[in-house]
Design a protein around this motif. Structure first.
Motif, PDB file in Angstrom:
ATOM      1  N   THR A  97      -1.914  -1.053   3.094  1.00 18.24           N
ATOM      2  CA  THR A  97      -3.032  -1.442   2.214  1.00 18.24           C
ATOM      3  C   THR A  97      -3.082  -2.970   2.153  1.00 18.24           C
ATOM      4  O   THR A  97      -2.046  -3.631   2.324  1.00 18.24           O
ATOM      5  N   PRO A  98      -4.252  -3.540   1.861  1.00 16.30           N
ATOM      6  CA  PRO A  98      -4.351  -5.005   1.764  1.00 16.30           C
ATOM      7  C   PRO A  98      -3.406  -5.567   0.698  1.00 16.30           C
ATOM      8  O   PRO A  98      -2.812  -6.626   0.898  1.00 16.30           O
ATOM      9  N   ASN A 103       2.588  -8.690   0.566  1.00 12.56           N
ATOM     10  CA  ASN A 103       4.031  -8.793   0.299  1.00 12.56           C
ATOM     11  C   ASN A 103       4.922  -8.314   1.428  1.00 12.56           C
ATOM     12  O   ASN A 103       6.146  -8.342   1.296  1.00 12.56           O
ATOM     13  N   ALA A 104       4.337  -7.815   2.489  1.00  8.91           N
ATOM     14  CA  ALA A 104       5.144  -7.301   3.606  1.00  8.91           C
ATOM     15  C   ALA A 104       4.281  -7.299   4.861  1.00  8.91           C
ATOM     16  O   ALA A 104       3.052  -7.342   4.775  1.00  8.91           O
ATOM     17  N   THR A 142       2.106   4.940  -5.631  1.00  7.48           N
ATOM     18  CA  THR A 142       1.538   5.407  -4.362  1.00  7.48           C
ATOM     19  C   THR A 142       0.026   5.163  -4.324  1.00  7.48           C
ATOM     20  O   THR A 142      -0.593   4.819  -5.340  1.00  7.48           O
ATOM     21  N   THR A 143      -0.548   5.400  -3.178  1.00  5.23           N
ATOM     22  CA  THR A 143      -2.001   5.288  -3.057  1.00  5.23           C
ATOM     23  C   THR A 143      -2.680   6.360  -3.918  1.00  5.23           C
ATOM     24  O   THR A 143      -3.750   6.115  -4.467  1.00  5.23           O
ATOM     25  N   GLU A 203      -6.005   7.229   5.477  1.00  4.19           N
ATOM     26  CA  GLU A 203      -4.985   6.204   5.211  1.00  4.19           C
ATOM     27  C   GLU A 203      -4.079   6.169   6.439  1.00  4.19           C
ATOM     28  O   GLU A 203      -3.900   7.187   7.088  1.00  4.19           O
ATOM     29  N   PHE A 204      -3.509   5.019   6.722  1.00  6.59           N
ATOM     30  CA  PHE A 204      -2.652   4.903   7.900  1.00  6.59           C
ATOM     31  C   PHE A 204      -1.270   4.433   7.497  1.00  6.59           C
ATOM     32  O   PHE A 204      -1.139   3.416   6.815  1.00  6.59           O
ATOM     33  N   TYR A 205      -0.268   5.194   7.934  1.00  7.61           N
ATOM     34  CA  TYR A 205       1.110   4.818   7.607  1.00  7.61           C
ATOM     35  C   TYR A 205       1.598   3.751   8.581  1.00  7.61           C
ATOM     36  O   TYR A 205       1.273   3.789   9.774  1.00  7.61           O
ATOM     37  N   GLY A 206       2.384   2.829   8.043  1.00  7.53           N
ATOM     38  CA  GLY A 206       3.038   1.822   8.880  1.00  7.53           C
ATOM     39  C   GLY A 206       4.456   1.608   8.392  1.00  7.53           C
ATOM     40  O   GLY A 206       4.785   1.926   7.247  1.00  7.53           O
ATOM     41  N   PHE A 207       5.314   1.092   9.276  1.00 12.23           N
ATOM     42  CA  PHE A 207       6.657   0.696   8.873  1.00 12.23           C
ATOM     43  C   PHE A 207       6.544  -0.750   8.388  1.00 12.23           C
ATOM     44  O   PHE A 207       5.860  -1.554   9.031  1.00 12.23           O
TER      45      PHE A 207
END
Ligand code: GLN
Length: 242
Positions: A97-98, A103-104, A142-143, A203-207
């Protein structure tokens, strides 16, 4: 005497060297193991952390020549832990998410998800509009939590989706908003509950890694590319999700 001192010095040197070496060779991954099939506690011992994300993390560690260490923590502490240097990477079905990108840094997206609405059997909502003003249970930070806050001022947040579903089972809330695959997992075998996909955005998951850790990010992306090209990514999808 001199020999003993020399031997001691050597031992100390060896031990120190070894300690640093061990630290250098670990990949410390933070997760929240309440999110099946992406991460959950199970296995023969009942205490292993398993899942789709964990299998990918294993491959990332192997490709980087590091030992994988998993740290299980609250979902809403993961980015804090990353920035405190306690973990090197987050593998937690975390949606890019934006807000989080401030922060990451995130890897390429590796999984497309969406929100799922869980209700008591016989109670159905056919659009998010109908959820406005309802009592909604979510997992904290969470979202699903963010979306629920936009729909109602009556949000009950818990440290796991499991607890949110318990709240629904106990008749304390009207619905639970949670990512679809884990939501389906949570209601499996509970005929008193039902779920629906409404018109929520993909939604798209990322590490996630600490901002600026481009070396780690490149390693993660390289492993993801390799796994997508050689079929092992699809094999994991089949093993855990489909
Ligand atoms: N994908 C959701 C999020 O990022 C939920 C993740 C989770 O509960 N582990 O907020």
């Amino acid at each position: 005497m001199n020999k003993t001192v020399a031997a001691l010095a050597l031992t100390t040197l060896a031990l120190t060297g070894c300690g640093e070496e061990t630290k250098k060779q670990q990949l410390i991954v933070g997760t929240n193991a309440t999110f099946p099939p992406f991460e959950y506690v199970g296995g023969e011992s009942g205490t292993e952390i398993l899942g789709f994300d964990i299998d990918i993390a294993k491959q990332i560690a192997a490709d980087a020549g590091k030992e994988l260490v998993i740290k299980d923590m609250k979902f809403d502490s993961l980015i804090v832990a990353l920035n405190a240097g306690k973990i090197d990477m987050v593998a937690a079905g975390m949606t890019i998410t934006p807000e989080r990108q401030q922060n990451a840094d995130f890897s390429k997206p590796y999984y497309e998800a969406t929100q799922y609405v869980i209700t008591q059997q016989g109670v159905s909502f056919s659009s998010s509009e109908q959820l406005k003003g309802k009592k909604i249970a979510v997992q904290l930070g969470t979202t699903g939590d963010t979306i629920a806050q936009e729909l109602t001022s009556d949000v009950a947040s818990f440290n796991s989706g499991f607890e949110a579903v318990m709240e629904l089972s106990n008749g304390k809330v009207d619905a639970v908003l949670f990512d679809a695959a884990p939501a389906k997992n949570l209601i499996a075998g509970k005929p008193q509950l039902q779920g629906a996909l409404l018109e929520f955005n993909p939604e798209f998951y990322g590490f996630a890694v600490a901002k600026g850790n481009s070396e780690m990010l490149a390693q993660i992306n390289a492993t993801l590319d390799k796994m997508q090209a050689d079929g092992s990514y699809n094999a994991l999808l089949t093993k855990h999700i489909k």
